[in-house]
Design a protein around this motif. Structure first.
Motif, PDB file in Angstrom:
ATOM      1  N   UNK A  96       0.854  -1.190   0.000  1.00  0.00           N
ATOM      2  CA  UNK A  96       0.000   0.000   0.000  1.00  0.00           C
ATOM      3  C   UNK A  96       0.888   1.238   0.000  1.00  0.00           C
ATOM      4  N   UNK A  97       0.524   2.203  -0.861  1.00  0.00           N
ATOM      5  CA  UNK A  97       1.408   3.346  -1.056  1.00  0.00           C
ATOM      6  C   UNK A  97       1.341   4.357   0.071  1.00  0.00           C
ATOM      7  N   UNK A  98       0.261   4.362   0.843  1.00  0.00           N
ATOM      8  CA  UNK A  98       0.253   5.197   2.040  1.00  0.00           C
ATOM      9  C   UNK A  98      -0.518   6.488   1.941  1.00  0.00           C
ATOM     10  N   UNK A  99      -1.115   6.811   0.799  1.00  0.00           N
ATOM     11  CA  UNK A  99      -1.911   8.020   0.701  1.00  0.00           C
ATOM     12  C   UNK A  99      -3.172   7.861   1.540  1.00  0.00           C
ATOM     13  N   UNK A 100      -3.453   8.776   2.471  1.00  0.00           N
ATOM     14  CA  UNK A 100      -4.576   8.577   3.395  1.00  0.00           C
ATOM     15  C   UNK A 100      -5.924   8.863   2.749  1.00  0.00           C
ATOM     16  N   UNK A 101      -6.865   7.975   2.959  1.00  0.00           N
ATOM     17  CA  UNK A 101      -8.258   8.179   2.562  1.00  0.00           C
ATOM     18  C   UNK A 101      -9.105   7.772   3.761  1.00  0.00           C
ATOM     19  N   UNK A 102     -10.090   8.590   4.085  1.00  0.00           N
ATOM     20  CA  UNK A 102     -10.939   8.269   5.219  1.00  0.00           C
ATOM     21  C   UNK A 102     -12.099   7.387   4.762  1.00  0.00           C
ATOM     22  N   UNK A 103     -12.600   6.585   5.689  1.00  0.00           N
ATOM     23  CA  UNK A 103     -13.763   5.778   5.392  1.00  0.00           C
ATOM     24  C   UNK A 103     -13.455   4.532   4.593  1.00  0.00           C
ATOM     25  N   UNK A 104     -14.527   3.829   4.217  1.00  0.00           N
ATOM     26  CA  UNK A 104     -14.402   2.592   3.458  1.00  0.00           C
ATOM     27  C   UNK A 104     -15.020   2.763   2.075  1.00  0.00           C
ATOM     28  N   UNK A 105     -14.647   1.846   1.184  1.00  0.00           N
ATOM     29  CA  UNK A 105     -15.133   1.879  -0.196  1.00  0.00           C
ATOM     30  C   UNK A 105     -15.462   0.463  -0.641  1.00  0.00           C
ATOM     31  N   UNK A 116      -7.207  -2.530   3.843  1.00  0.00           N
ATOM     32  CA  UNK A 116      -8.395  -3.189   4.407  1.00  0.00           C
ATOM     33  C   UNK A 116      -9.651  -2.323   4.387  1.00  0.00           C
ATOM     34  N   UNK A 117      -9.532  -1.055   3.999  1.00  0.00           N
ATOM     35  CA  UNK A 117     -10.720  -0.205   3.876  1.00  0.00           C
ATOM     36  C   UNK A 117     -11.468  -0.446   2.570  1.00  0.00           C
ATOM     37  N   UNK A 118     -10.967  -1.360   1.750  1.00  0.00           N
ATOM     38  CA  UNK A 118     -11.597  -1.678   0.475  1.00  0.00           C
ATOM     39  C   UNK A 118     -12.229  -3.069   0.515  1.00  0.00           C
ATOM     40  N   UNK A 119     -13.471  -3.158   0.031  1.00  0.00           N
ATOM     41  CA  UNK A 119     -14.125  -4.441  -0.207  1.00  0.00           C
ATOM     42  C   UNK A 119     -14.401  -4.555  -1.699  1.00  0.00           C
ATOM     43  N   UNK A 120     -13.928  -5.630  -2.320  1.00  0.00           N
ATOM     44  CA  UNK A 120     -14.143  -5.849  -3.750  1.00  0.00           C
ATOM     45  C   UNK A 120     -15.202  -6.940  -3.908  1.00  0.00           C
TER      46      UNK A 120
END
Length: 324
Positions: A1-10, A32-36
């Motif tokens: 993971x490159x480390x750019x911060x994003x809040x919340x889940x997607x 882990x904030x991503x569900x595919x």
């Protein structure tokens, strides 16, 4: 993971190879904030094993194990099993590499023990070191079937054995109307910190429509009060890979990002298109973000993922719009 911060889940909706490329970029940014949520309409039983091609494409891509030269399957593959099978007169039209075979054997074993496809996929993802959540669209069977010039064909017979040569007249998603939403998919779509839903540049008809054909899924998606953004699989009126453009022509529509927007009418709030298709922007009555969408490297995948996330952020809080 490159480390750019994003809040919340997607949540991302994906098919196989093309969708997996964007899923990789999203996973590198979100972890882990991503569900595919992955199409299972391609799944079938073969040689006594349960084969899940799209799930495996996403797993291998996110685990860094996919064969980049061949474009599908696992890297470093050998084919001794298939050669031996062909020598015995067995079915060899669907190629299963020796390394890939291990995944199918283990999946089938766990399913026969009573685990759900969601549980099995989560187990395999952990074993492969995948941080994001890879979720089958349902634990109930859904089968994509093709009405074609060769009659009705199961998806893999059309796609692999016949290599998409028959003219496509229509599609059916057997079992979709009664397929239930898994608890894992429901949690992802109902998460209080959900920030956006992204439709990957997979074939809309073969890979995304089987997911949307499930009333339970569509209802949950429409109830999610977050932007829904699609990334067009079309670049300069052609598909990068696979039969998307051919299928669109055979269904009587023009291969274009405008057609993609029309196909997802009422569902999406914005569309990411390739920079070469900028002339179509004015015809698409939705917010459009332009960027080079060809994904050859992991860095390309991150770039397109950033564009999709940027469009989600831009649309957050705005009223839902209707595609043309």
């Amino acid at each position: 993971m490159s480390g750019t911060p994003y809040s919340g889940t997607y949540v991302a909706l994906s098919g196989g190879v093309g969708g997996a490329k964007l899923a990789l970029g999203l996973s590198r940014l979100l972890g882990p904030a991503l569900s595919v949520v992955v199409n299972t309409g391609d799944d079938f039983d073969h040689l006594g094993l349960r084969i899940c091609p799209d799930i495996d494409s996403v797993l291998y891509k996110l685990a860094g194990l996919s064969d980049e030269q061949r474009g599908w399957g696992r890297a470093g593959e050998t084919w001794n099993f298939m050669q031996a099978l062909a020598g015995l007169g067995g079915e060899s039209w669907f190629q299963l590499g020796d390394r890939d075979l291990a995944l199918h054997v283990e999946r089938t074993r766990l399913l026969r023990q009573g685990e759900t496809l969601t549980e099995v996929t989560a187990h395999i993802a952990r074993q492969l070191g995948v941080a994001s959540h890879i979720l089958p669209m349902s634990d109930d069977p859904v089968s994509t079937e093709i009405d074609s010039s060769e009659g009705r064909l199961p998806f893999q017979r059309y796609f692999v054995e016949h290599q998409c040569r028959p003219v496509l007249h229509g599609l059916h998603y057997a079992g979709a109307r009664v397929a239930r939403l898994s608890d894992a998919v429901a949690r992802a779509l109902q998460a209080p910190d959900l920030r956006g839903i992204i439709i990957c540049p997979s074939n809309p008809y073969l890979s995304i429509d089987p997911i949307l054909a499930m009333p339970a899924f569509l209802k949950a998606l429409q109830a999610a009060d977050v932007p829904v953004v699609a990334v067009s699989p079309i670049i300069a009126n052609a598909a990068v890979k696979g039969p998307t453009a051919k299928i669109m022509r055979e269904l009587g529509v023009t291969p274009s990002s405008l057609t993609v927007a029309q196909h997802y009418r009422g569902l999406i709030d914005g569309l990411v298109i390739d920079s070469s298709d900028h002339a179509e922007s004015d015809a698409i009555s939705l917010p459009v973000l332009q960027t080079p969408t060809l994904m050859k490297t992991a860095e390309d995948s991150e770039r397109v993922a950033r564009a999709a996330l940027e469009l989600c952020a831009r649309l957050a809080g705005e009223a839902r719009k209707v595609a043309p």
